[in-house]
Design an enzyme around this catalytic site. Structure first.
Site: not given
Length: 150
Positions: A61, A89, A92
């Site tokens: 990402e 996560c 990100c």
């Protein structure tokens, strides 16, 4: 746009993210792939590079956001959709929020480190999230990768 048309588009672009995840897999990286789409055109493709770059922030990402911002010449991606094979996560999710992506589509959940459990408000308040697109294929790729490593 009808719901059926959107589902077809989401599946098409998620398949492109899966292609990136497969590239990561071949390179020995955790197989997560991402694409950023703006006005039905892919403007960024990326996959995890944490091992290659020896950089814990080199998630798919993060790479895709950086490429997309460069492509558009600005730091905001308000007219864009991020497709990623695994739930982002916390790190990100923060970057996705700061980039103001208007839509996030992911394949399978990340039960251990996904944003939803730990930072559910990290995305921009106007962002829309769609989960579970090609979930089984995304999940199977991750499971196969980790089974081979154990």
């Amino acid at each position: 746009m009808s719901t059926d048309e959107q589902i077809k588009k989401d599946m098409y672009f998620m398949q492109r993210a899966i292609d990136e995840a497969k590239a990561a897999y071949r390179e020995g990286e955790i197989p997560i792939g991402a694409v950023v789409v703006c006005r039905d055109r892919i403007i960024a493709r990326a996959h995890n590079l944490t091992e290659t770059l020896n950089d814990v922030t080199a998630h798919a990402e993060m790479q895709a956001i950086t490429i997309a911002e460069s492509e558009l010449g600005g730091k905001y991606l308000q007219d864009c959709t991020l497709y990623v094979t695994v739930e982002p996560c916390i790190m990100c999710a923060g970057a996705i929020g700061w980039a103001q992506l208007h839509r996030i589509v992911y394949g399978c959940p990340d039960i251990k480190r996904g944003y939803h459990e730990y930072a559910p408000k990290a995305f921009h308040p106007k962002a829309n999230v769609t989960s579970g697109v090609l979930e089984e294929e995304c999940k199977a790729l991750m499971q196969r990768f980790f089974q081979e490593r154990r």
